[in-house]
Design a protein around this motif. Structure first.
Motif, PDB file in Angstrom:
ATOM      1  N   LEU A 189       0.844  -1.199   0.000  1.00 27.71           N
ATOM      2  CA  LEU A 189       0.000   0.000   0.000  1.00 27.71           C
ATOM      3  C   LEU A 189       0.879   1.247   0.000  1.00 27.71           C
ATOM      4  O   LEU A 189       1.975   1.259   0.563  1.00 27.71           O
ATOM      5  N   TRP A 190       0.362   2.300  -0.648  1.00 31.44           N
ATOM      6  CA  TRP A 190       1.105   3.556  -0.750  1.00 31.44           C
ATOM      7  C   TRP A 190       0.170   4.730  -0.523  1.00 31.44           C
ATOM      8  O   TRP A 190      -0.998   4.701  -0.924  1.00 31.44           O
ATOM      9  N   PHE A 191       0.691   5.772   0.126  1.00 25.31           N
ATOM     10  CA  PHE A 191       0.002   7.054   0.147  1.00 25.31           C
ATOM     11  C   PHE A 191       0.409   7.819  -1.107  1.00 25.31           C
ATOM     12  O   PHE A 191       1.584   7.829  -1.493  1.00 25.31           O
ATOM     13  N   ASP A 192      -0.572   8.447  -1.754  1.00 20.45           N
ATOM     14  CA  ASP A 192      -0.298   9.284  -2.929  1.00 20.45           C
ATOM     15  C   ASP A 192      -0.204  10.728  -2.469  1.00 20.45           C
ATOM     16  O   ASP A 192      -1.208  11.384  -2.190  1.00 20.45           O
ATOM     17  N   ASP A 193       1.048  11.230  -2.359  1.00 20.71           N
ATOM     18  CA  ASP A 193       1.278  12.617  -1.955  1.00 20.71           C
ATOM     19  C   ASP A 193       1.518  13.471  -3.197  1.00 20.71           C
ATOM     20  O   ASP A 193       2.665  13.680  -3.623  1.00 20.71           O
ATOM     21  N   SER A 194       0.421  13.902  -3.819  1.00 16.87           N
ATOM     22  CA  SER A 194       0.508  14.744  -5.021  1.00 16.87           C
ATOM     23  C   SER A 194       1.398  14.113  -6.086  1.00 16.87           C
ATOM     24  O   SER A 194       2.269  14.764  -6.677  1.00 16.87           O
ATOM     25  N   GLY A 195       1.201  12.825  -6.310  1.00 15.53           N
ATOM     26  CA  GLY A 195       1.935  12.127  -7.344  1.00 15.53           C
ATOM     27  C   GLY A 195       3.163  11.384  -6.851  1.00 15.53           C
ATOM     28  O   GLY A 195       3.732  10.563  -7.577  1.00 15.53           O
ATOM     29  N   THR A 196       3.604  11.646  -5.644  1.00 14.96           N
ATOM     30  CA  THR A 196       4.736  10.918  -5.049  1.00 14.96           C
ATOM     31  C   THR A 196       4.196   9.824  -4.144  1.00 14.96           C
ATOM     32  O   THR A 196       3.395  10.104  -3.236  1.00 14.96           O
ATOM     33  N   MET A 197       4.611   8.587  -4.400  1.00 23.90           N
ATOM     34  CA  MET A 197       4.089   7.454  -3.646  1.00 23.90           C
ATOM     35  C   MET A 197       4.940   7.215  -2.390  1.00 23.90           C
ATOM     36  O   MET A 197       6.158   7.052  -2.462  1.00 23.90           O
ATOM     37  N   ARG A 198       4.265   7.219  -1.247  1.00 28.53           N
ATOM     38  CA  ARG A 198       4.924   7.032   0.047  1.00 28.53           C
ATOM     39  C   ARG A 198       4.530   5.671   0.625  1.00 28.53           C
ATOM     40  O   ARG A 198       3.342   5.360   0.709  1.00 28.53           O
ATOM     41  N   PRO A 199       5.494   4.806   1.003  1.00 26.05           N
ATOM     42  CA  PRO A 199       5.154   3.478   1.531  1.00 26.05           C
ATOM     43  C   PRO A 199       4.184   3.562   2.692  1.00 26.05           C
ATOM     44  O   PRO A 199       4.344   4.381   3.596  1.00 26.05           O
ATOM     45  N   ALA A 200       3.155   2.698   2.671  1.00 25.14           N
ATOM     46  CA  ALA A 200       2.131   2.735   3.725  1.00 25.14           C
ATOM     47  C   ALA A 200       1.841   1.360   4.299  1.00 25.14           C
ATOM     48  O   ALA A 200       0.851   1.192   5.012  1.00 25.14           O
ATOM     49  N   GLY A 201       2.696   0.374   3.995  1.00 23.93           N
ATOM     50  CA  GLY A 201       2.504  -0.930   4.620  1.00 23.93           C
ATOM     51  C   GLY A 201       2.236  -2.046   3.633  1.00 23.93           C
ATOM     52  O   GLY A 201       1.974  -1.822   2.450  1.00 23.93           O
ATOM     53  N   LEU A 202       2.316  -3.286   4.156  1.00 25.09           N
ATOM     54  CA  LEU A 202       2.120  -4.486   3.353  1.00 25.09           C
ATOM     55  C   LEU A 202       0.847  -5.201   3.770  1.00 25.09           C
ATOM     56  O   LEU A 202       0.439  -5.149   4.938  1.00 25.09           O
ATOM     57  N   MET A 203       0.238  -5.895   2.824  1.00 27.95           N
ATOM     58  CA  MET A 203      -0.936  -6.695   3.128  1.00 27.95           C
ATOM     59  C   MET A 203      -0.513  -8.126   3.425  1.00 27.95           C
ATOM     60  O   MET A 203       0.566  -8.578   3.023  1.00 27.95           O
ATOM     61  N   ASP A 204      -1.347  -8.848   4.139  1.00 29.47           N
ATOM     62  CA  ASP A 204      -1.083 -10.242   4.492  1.00 29.47           C
ATOM     63  C   ASP A 204      -1.335 -11.115   3.267  1.00 29.47           C
ATOM     64  O   ASP A 204      -2.460 -11.177   2.756  1.00 29.47           O
ATOM     65  N   THR A 205      -0.306 -11.806   2.784  1.00 33.49           N
ATOM     66  CA  THR A 205      -0.444 -12.602   1.562  1.00 33.49           C
ATOM     67  C   THR A 205      -1.345 -13.809   1.742  1.00 33.49           C
ATOM     68  O   THR A 205      -1.820 -14.378   0.755  1.00 33.49           O
ATOM     69  N   ALA A 206      -1.608 -14.215   2.979  1.00 39.17           N
ATOM     70  CA  ALA A 206      -2.400 -15.418   3.212  1.00 39.17           C
ATOM     71  C   ALA A 206      -3.885 -15.129   3.389  1.00 39.17           C
ATOM     72  O   ALA A 206      -4.688 -16.051   3.531  1.00 39.17           O
ATOM     73  N   ARG A 207      -4.277 -13.853   3.370  1.00 34.71           N
ATOM     74  CA  ARG A 207      -5.674 -13.507   3.647  1.00 34.71           C
ATOM     75  C   ARG A 207      -6.278 -12.749   2.467  1.00 34.71           C
ATOM     76  O   ARG A 207      -5.639 -11.860   1.897  1.00 34.71           O
ATOM     77  N   THR A 208      -7.507 -13.112   2.129  1.00 35.28           N
ATOM     78  CA  THR A 208      -8.219 -12.415   1.062  1.00 35.28           C
ATOM     79  C   THR A 208      -9.097 -11.294   1.616  1.00 35.28           C
ATOM     80  O   THR A 208      -9.428 -10.356   0.892  1.00 35.28           O
ATOM     81  N   ASP A 209      -9.487 -11.401   2.876  1.00 33.83           N
ATOM     82  CA  ASP A 209     -10.252 -10.356   3.556  1.00 33.83           C
ATOM     83  C   ASP A 209      -9.421  -9.877   4.742  1.00 33.83           C
ATOM     84  O   ASP A 209      -9.008 -10.693   5.580  1.00 33.83           O
ATOM     85  N   GLN A 210      -9.198  -8.581   4.830  1.00 33.58           N
ATOM     86  CA  GLN A 210      -8.370  -8.075   5.920  1.00 33.58           C
ATOM     87  C   GLN A 210      -8.541  -6.581   6.095  1.00 33.58           C
ATOM     88  O   GLN A 210      -9.026  -5.884   5.194  1.00 33.58           O
ATOM     89  N   ALA A 211      -8.172  -6.120   7.283  1.00 33.32           N
ATOM     90  CA  ALA A 211      -8.137  -4.690   7.594  1.00 33.32           C
ATOM     91  C   ALA A 211      -6.690  -4.332   7.868  1.00 33.32           C
ATOM     92  O   ALA A 211      -6.026  -4.970   8.684  1.00 33.32           O
ATOM     93  N   VAL A 212      -6.197  -3.308   7.172  1.00 34.95           N
ATOM     94  CA  VAL A 212      -4.789  -2.923   7.286  1.00 34.95           C
ATOM     95  C   VAL A 212      -4.696  -1.486   7.765  1.00 34.95           C
ATOM     96  O   VAL A 212      -5.276  -0.578   7.155  1.00 34.95           O
TER      97      VAL A 212
END
Length: 249
Positions: A189-212
């Motif tokens: 996941l990334w934050f879009d800061d006016s076109g610049t992508m800022r890292p915002a974390g990874l999702m759990d590869t083993a889950r199809t439904d999740q809250a991050v």
């Protein structure tokens, strides 16, 4: 209890084997005796390392055997001269150091595996603590009085919802029916800061439904994006976004 007697209690104190009255007396002695403080610290550290190096479940008969042997150990005579008691105490301290050193040397061969297991346990504990903390922050964002959400349809029937609390300056991404990423890859996941992508974390590869809980503050970002990255994530996107979503106004 004389000062000479107190000098002999470093090992028992390091192993938490003193009754309350003797422990209190010894702790008062520690405040005035630098040699005992140093030795107690050494024995405590050694005992801790031995505990990490090897653990064994004692047999049920061990307690009875220890109690039986206690009755055969000759106790120091109350009337022994002070000089003799001091000499015995010094010999006991020296013997205790040699015994602990020998035990540590004998356990060293097993220490690598035990320390590895200990580190794994610490890692698991830290991961559980972090997950609990994240869940608490997620709940705080979702229940915030100013929380706003925006849902988006994603590829292959998946859906995503962004929830933002500007009061808490945090955002949460809710995913539903997300396909698992390719082997060796992860959704990032990334934050879009006016076109610049800022890292915002990874999702759990083993889950199809999740809250991050997105890493970092919202801090004026206009949206979030999702890319497929190598396992562990990237500092900057290495692939085209599979989704771009605006943050709720």
């Amino acid at each position: 209890m004389s000062t000479a007697d107190l000098h002999t209690l470093t090992g028992a104190y390091a192993l938490h084997a003193l009754p309350d009255e003797e422990r209190a007396a010894f702790e008062r002695h520690l405040a005035e005796c630098e040699a005992c403080r140093d030795e107690t610290a050494e024995l405590t550290a050694t005992a801790a390392r031995l505990g990490l190096a090897a653990t064994t479940t004692p047999s049920p008969a061990l307690r009875e055997e220890v109690l039986r042997r206690i009755t055969t150990v000759r106790q120091e005579q109350p009337g022994a001269p002070r000089s003799e008691r001091i000499a015995r105490g010094l010999r006991w301290r020296q013997a205790s150091r040699w015994a602990l050193a020998a035990c540590l040397a004998a356990a060293a061969a097993l220490g690598g595996t035990a320390v590895w297991q200990h580190e794994r346990a610490q890692d698991a504990t830290e991961q559980a603590r972090q997950a609990q903390q994240d869940n608490q922050h997620i709940a705080e964002v979702l229940s915030a009085s100013d929380a706003k959400s925006l849902a988006t349809e994603l590829a292959d029937g998946a859906s995503g919802t962004v929830v933002v609390s500007h009061e808490r300056d945090r955002a949460v991404f809710l995913a539903s029916d997300m396909a698992r990423p390719p082997r060796g890859k992860v959704y990032q996941l990334w934050f879009d800061d006016s076109g610049t992508m800022r890292p915002a974390g990874l999702m759990d590869t083993a889950r199809t439904d999740q809250a991050v809980l997105l890493d970092g503050a919202v801090d004026g970002a206009s949206g979030i994006g999702i890319t497929v990255e190598p396992a562990g994530g990237s500092e900057h996107p290495t692939s085209a976004p599979i989704a771009l979503m605006k943050l709720p106004a």
